[in-house]
Motif scaffolding. Structure first.
Motif, PDB file in Angstrom:
ATOM      1  N   GLY A  43       0.777  -1.225   0.000  1.00 48.83           N
ATOM      2  CA  GLY A  43       0.000   0.000   0.000  1.00 48.83           C
ATOM      3  C   GLY A  43       0.806   1.271   0.000  1.00 48.83           C
ATOM      4  N   VAL A  44       2.136   1.182  -0.083  1.00 51.29           N
ATOM      5  CA  VAL A  44       3.002   2.366  -0.046  1.00 51.29           C
ATOM      6  C   VAL A  44       3.545   2.661  -1.445  1.00 51.29           C
ATOM      7  CG1 VAL A  44       5.177   3.315   0.829  1.00 51.29           C
ATOM      8  CG2 VAL A  44       3.627   2.089   2.371  1.00 51.29           C
ATOM      9  N   PHE A  45       3.480   3.948  -1.836  1.00 50.58           N
ATOM     10  CA  PHE A  45       4.090   4.429  -3.068  1.00 50.58           C
ATOM     11  C   PHE A  45       5.433   5.065  -2.750  1.00 50.58           C
ATOM     12  CE2 PHE A  45      -0.321   4.402  -4.503  1.00 50.58           C
ATOM     13  CZ  PHE A  45      -0.198   3.966  -5.823  1.00 50.58           C
ATOM     14  N   ARG A  46       6.348   4.966  -3.700  1.00 52.62           N
ATOM     15  CA  ARG A  46       7.595   5.728  -3.630  1.00 52.62           C
ATOM     16  C   ARG A  46       7.832   6.363  -4.998  1.00 52.62           C
ATOM     17  NH1 ARG A  46      12.820   2.997  -1.263  1.00 52.62           N
ATOM     18  NH2 ARG A  46      12.349   1.444  -2.863  1.00 52.62           N
ATOM     19  N   LEU A  47       8.051   7.662  -5.004  1.00 59.61           N
ATOM     20  CA  LEU A  47       8.290   8.392  -6.238  1.00 59.61           C
ATOM     21  C   LEU A  47       9.719   8.924  -6.255  1.00 59.61           C
ATOM     22  CD1 LEU A  47       4.988  10.482  -6.509  1.00 59.61           C
ATOM     23  CD2 LEU A  47       5.481   8.231  -7.491  1.00 59.61           C
ATOM     24  N   HIS A  48      10.369   8.768  -7.411  1.00 61.76           N
ATOM     25  CA  HIS A  48      11.754   9.215  -7.578  1.00 61.76           C
ATOM     26  C   HIS A  48      11.854  10.263  -8.678  1.00 61.76           C
ATOM     27  CE1 HIS A  48      13.824   5.784  -5.443  1.00 61.76           C
ATOM     28  NE2 HIS A  48      12.681   5.194  -5.723  1.00 61.76           N
ATOM     29  N   THR A 390       9.430  14.351  12.426  1.00 60.32           N
ATOM     30  CA  THR A 390       9.076  14.992  11.163  1.00 60.32           C
ATOM     31  C   THR A 390       7.874  14.282  10.570  1.00 60.32           C
ATOM     32  OG1 THR A 390       9.872  15.647   8.958  1.00 60.32           O
ATOM     33  CG2 THR A 390      10.612  13.533   9.788  1.00 60.32           C
ATOM     34  N   GLN A 391       7.188  14.963   9.671  1.00 61.07           N
ATOM     35  CA  GLN A 391       6.054  14.373   8.959  1.00 61.07           C
ATOM     36  C   GLN A 391       6.382  14.113   7.495  1.00 61.07           C
ATOM     37  OE1 GLN A 391       3.111  13.553  10.510  1.00 61.07           O
ATOM     38  NE2 GLN A 391       4.201  14.151  12.391  1.00 61.07           N
ATOM     39  N   VAL A 392       7.627  14.408   7.098  1.00 59.41           N
ATOM     40  CA  VAL A 392       8.007  14.334   5.681  1.00 59.41           C
ATOM     41  C   VAL A 392       8.964  13.159   5.447  1.00 59.41           C
ATOM     42  CG1 VAL A 392       9.052  15.566   3.739  1.00 59.41           C
ATOM     43  CG2 VAL A 392       7.770  16.829   5.497  1.00 59.41           C
ATOM     44  N   PRO A 393       8.500  12.098   4.760  1.00 58.24           N
ATOM     45  CA  PRO A 393       9.405  10.994   4.401  1.00 58.24           C
ATOM     46  C   PRO A 393      10.180  11.362   3.133  1.00 58.24           C
ATOM     47  CG  PRO A 393       7.169  10.470   3.718  1.00 58.24           C
ATOM     48  CD  PRO A 393       7.102  11.817   4.388  1.00 58.24           C
ATOM     49  N   PHE A 394      11.475  11.484   3.254  1.00 52.21           N
ATOM     50  CA  PHE A 394      12.283  11.969   2.136  1.00 52.21           C
ATOM     51  C   PHE A 394      13.658  11.318   2.169  1.00 52.21           C
ATOM     52  CE2 PHE A 394      15.439  15.035   0.499  1.00 52.21           C
ATOM     53  CZ  PHE A 394      14.978  15.177  -0.803  1.00 52.21           C
ATOM     54  N   GLU A 395      14.174  11.000   0.992  1.00 49.23           N
ATOM     55  CA  GLU A 395      15.538  10.493   0.852  1.00 49.23           C
ATOM     56  C   GLU A 395      16.215  11.184  -0.326  1.00 49.23           C
ATOM     57  OE1 GLU A 395      15.235   5.900   2.448  1.00 49.23           O
ATOM     58  OE2 GLU A 395      14.852   6.317   0.330  1.00 49.23           O
ATOM     59  N   ALA A 396      17.498  11.467  -0.185  1.00 51.55           N
ATOM     60  CA  ALA A 396      18.292  12.048  -1.265  1.00 51.55           C
ATOM     61  C   ALA A 396      19.646  11.351  -1.290  1.00 51.55           C
ATOM     62  CB  ALA A 396      18.476  13.549  -1.073  1.00 51.55           C
ATOM     63  N   THR A 397      20.019  10.838  -2.471  1.00 57.27           N
ATOM     64  CA  THR A 397      21.286  10.135  -2.631  1.00 57.27           C
ATOM     65  C   THR A 397      22.118  10.822  -3.698  1.00 57.27           C
ATOM     66  OG1 THR A 397      20.343   7.993  -2.006  1.00 57.27           O
ATOM     67  CG2 THR A 397      22.396   7.951  -3.254  1.00 57.27           C
ATOM     68  N   ALA A 417      25.012  11.649 -10.210  1.00 58.54           N
ATOM     69  CA  ALA A 417      23.555  11.556 -10.149  1.00 58.54           C
ATOM     70  C   ALA A 417      23.063  11.957  -8.764  1.00 58.54           C
ATOM     71  CB  ALA A 417      23.090  10.138 -10.468  1.00 58.54           C
ATOM     72  N   LEU A 418      21.879  12.555  -8.746  1.00 57.62           N
ATOM     73  CA  LEU A 418      21.200  12.907  -7.500  1.00 57.62           C
ATOM     74  C   LEU A 418      19.807  12.289  -7.538  1.00 57.62           C
ATOM     75  CD1 LEU A 418      20.953  14.485  -4.826  1.00 57.62           C
ATOM     76  CD2 LEU A 418      20.118  16.430  -6.186  1.00 57.62           C
ATOM     77  N   ASP A 419      19.574  11.339  -6.645  1.00 54.76           N
ATOM     78  CA  ASP A 419      18.271  10.681  -6.585  1.00 54.76           C
ATOM     79  C   ASP A 419      17.485  11.238  -5.402  1.00 54.76           C
ATOM     80  OD1 ASP A 419      16.150   8.866  -6.916  1.00 54.76           O
ATOM     81  OD2 ASP A 419      17.066   7.494  -5.464  1.00 54.76           O
ATOM     82  N   MET A 420      16.275  11.733  -5.675  1.00 51.05           N
ATOM     83  CA  MET A 420      15.399  12.256  -4.624  1.00 51.05           C
ATOM     84  C   MET A 420      14.114  11.451  -4.620  1.00 51.05           C
ATOM     85  SD  MET A 420      16.063  16.326  -5.344  1.00 51.05           S
ATOM     86  CE  MET A 420      15.969  16.053  -7.124  1.00 51.05           C
ATOM     87  N   ALA A 421      13.722  10.986  -3.452  1.00 52.64           N
ATOM     88  CA  ALA A 421      12.557  10.111  -3.359  1.00 52.64           C
ATOM     89  C   ALA A 421      11.688  10.492  -2.161  1.00 52.64           C
ATOM     90  CB  ALA A 421      12.992   8.654  -3.227  1.00 52.64           C
ATOM     91  N   THR A 422      10.382  10.281  -2.310  1.00 56.16           N
ATOM     92  CA  THR A 422       9.453  10.478  -1.206  1.00 56.16           C
ATOM     93  C   THR A 422       8.449   9.346  -1.190  1.00 56.16           C
ATOM     94  OG1 THR A 422       7.957  12.073  -0.170  1.00 56.16           O
ATOM     95  CG2 THR A 422       7.804  11.853  -2.546  1.00 56.16           C
ATOM     96  N   TYR A 423       7.804   9.138  -0.047  1.00 56.89           N
ATOM     97  CA  TYR A 423       6.857   8.041   0.138  1.00 56.89           C
ATOM     98  C   TYR A 423       5.492   8.605   0.511  1.00 56.89           C
ATOM     99  CZ  TYR A 423      11.147   5.250   0.944  1.00 56.89           C
ATOM    100  OH  TYR A 423      12.375   4.640   0.836  1.00 56.89           O
TER     101      TYR A 423
END
Length: 427
Positions: A43-48, A390-397, A417-423
């Motif tokens: 049930g979880v989405f992840r967008l990059h 925090t309320q913001v799920p975020f990742e940056a690689t 490369a810079l990968d940014m993702a949120t859920y």
């Protein structure tokens, strides 16, 4: 997420026509830095969103040495091996084979791939993740050096008495007609005109293009969790939505492979410590046959050929095998550096046609190998989210990758490369 762009830069270039293709299997789902066997919760989405830049002007030779991307045209004697019509002129004037040359070429270029990769993943269940990768690509091949040392050929000033083929050009020391004025050697502009008017090539100049790359759709299923060992299986397909390189443009770079492909992967994680992740990934990429219009040159290192040798050929691009080994260790809960080694091994292409041309030239040196190192660091708010900070799920690689060894025209890439993702969770 297993990122496919710019994987095909690790293979080969035919002349200077480099195909940017996604040769990897699709989805892995790294929770932070290095690729992993983990899947998304159900049930979880992840967008990059992943902007990236790959620069290159070298490739690996068949001996494993670095050579210029333009090696086949740089510091080359432009004799009858390159311009076959010179053979007719040699026969007309009774000269030995290979005695005439238009000149010696000097050409260098610097290529760059810029891409923005969009990806979406969804956890169908805790064990099954599906996803889609959509790359938008800009390719540039900048011509830095284009010059020529004088050769043995000049342009016929036009005395109207030469009736043989190729009367537009004459040897500088010809004596068939004493009244003919002394000739000046051909210049770069003359050779460019020959390529365009006699050989049907696009103007020899810097090349730019942009557009959609090859789309990928795939899935990953987490098979086993036995204590510190986790393993998953992957499968995916690649659609040929990116344009391939133009056979009539010597400096062309393609945006896709031009054929459908299927990929399969096996990912393994070992967690010897709760903060340490070791990963071993094996992938096999199956490329399906297709048909494309190509120029069939006389040999792999002779990229220039007559427009008469252009044919729609049957292709079966070689399958590839990949091995990745990675280690990630977070010194802080929200910061994870990682190091990854990649080995890429591609089989030989198979090319067939119906006109009896030198199809072997399109197959030689296509069994490329490449060794790459990647280093990166990931910032993540997931630990803060779990602690309620925090309320913001975020990742940056942020990652840097470089080719360190290879063979048979594998490209020497330098990629940032810079990968940014949120859920977010589905309702």
């Amino acid at each position: 997420m297993h990122w496919p762009v710019p994987a095909a830069l690790r293979l080969r270039n035919s002349g200077l026509a480099v195909a940017l293709a996604a040769l990897g299997v699709l989805l892995s789902a790294p929770p932070a830095a290095a690729d992993s066997a983990e899947t998304l919760p159900g049930g979880v989405f992840r967008l990059h969103v992943r902007p990236m830049v790959a620069a290159f002007n070298e490739r690996w030779s068949s001996d494993g040495e670095r050579e210029q991307l333009t090696h086949d045209l740089d510091d080359v004697e432009l004799d009858n091996q390159v311009f076959t019509d010179l053979g007719q002129l040699e026969r007309v004037y009774g000269m030995s084979d290979g005695s005439l040359s238009v000149g010696r070429s000097h050409i260098r270029s610097d290529a760059m791939i810029q891409a923005i990769v969009f990806a979406a993943e969804y956890g169908v269940t805790d064990r099954l993740t599906v996803g889609l990768i959509v790359p938008y690509v800009r390719a540039v091949n900048s011509l830095g050096t284009l010059s020529m040392d004088p050769g043995d050929i000049g342009r016929n000033p036009g005395d109207g008495k030469i009736k043989e083929d190729d009367a537009a050009y004459l040897p500088l020391d010809h004596d068939k007609d004493p009244s003919t004025k002394p000739l000046d050697p051909l210049e770069v502009k003359d050779v460019k005109r020959i390529l365009e008017e006699d050989y049907g090539y696009a103007p020899l100049d810097s090349f730019k293009t942009h557009g959609l790359g090859d789309l990928e759709l795939g899935a990953k299923y987490r098979v086993v969790e036995l204590g510190p060992w986790h393993t998953s299986l992957q499968a995916g397909v690649r659609a040929p939505t990116g344009d391939i390189s133009d056979p009539d443009n010597i400096l062309a770079i393609g945006l896709g492979a031009g054929c459908w492909a299927a990929g399969f992967g096996w990912q393994n994680d070992l967690l010897p410590h709760r903060d340490v992740r070791l990963n071993l990934t094996l992938r096999y990429n199956l490329q399906l046959p297709d048909k494309q219009v190509r120029r069939v040159q006389m040999a792999a290192d002779l990229p220039i050929t007559s427009e008469d040798n252009k044919e729609e050929v049957w292709r079966d691009l070689g399958d590839s095998f990949e091995v990745e080994a990675a280690a990630a260790w977070p010194p802080l809960p929200w910061l994870t550096p990682y190091l990854r080694y990649k080995y890429f091994d591609k089989q030989r292409d198979e090319i067939r046609g119906n006109r009896g041309l030198s199809y072997e030239s399109l197959m030689d040196l296509t069994d490329g190998k490449n060794h790459l190192l990647e280093a990166g660091i990931t910032f993540s708010t997931l630990s803060w989210l779990q602690a309620g900070k925090t309320q913001v799920p975020f990742e940056a690689t942020l990652a840097y990758e470089q080719s360190i060894a290879g063979r048979n025209r594998a490209i020497v890439t330098h990629t940032v490369a810079l990968d940014m993702a949120t859920y977010f969770k589905a309702f």
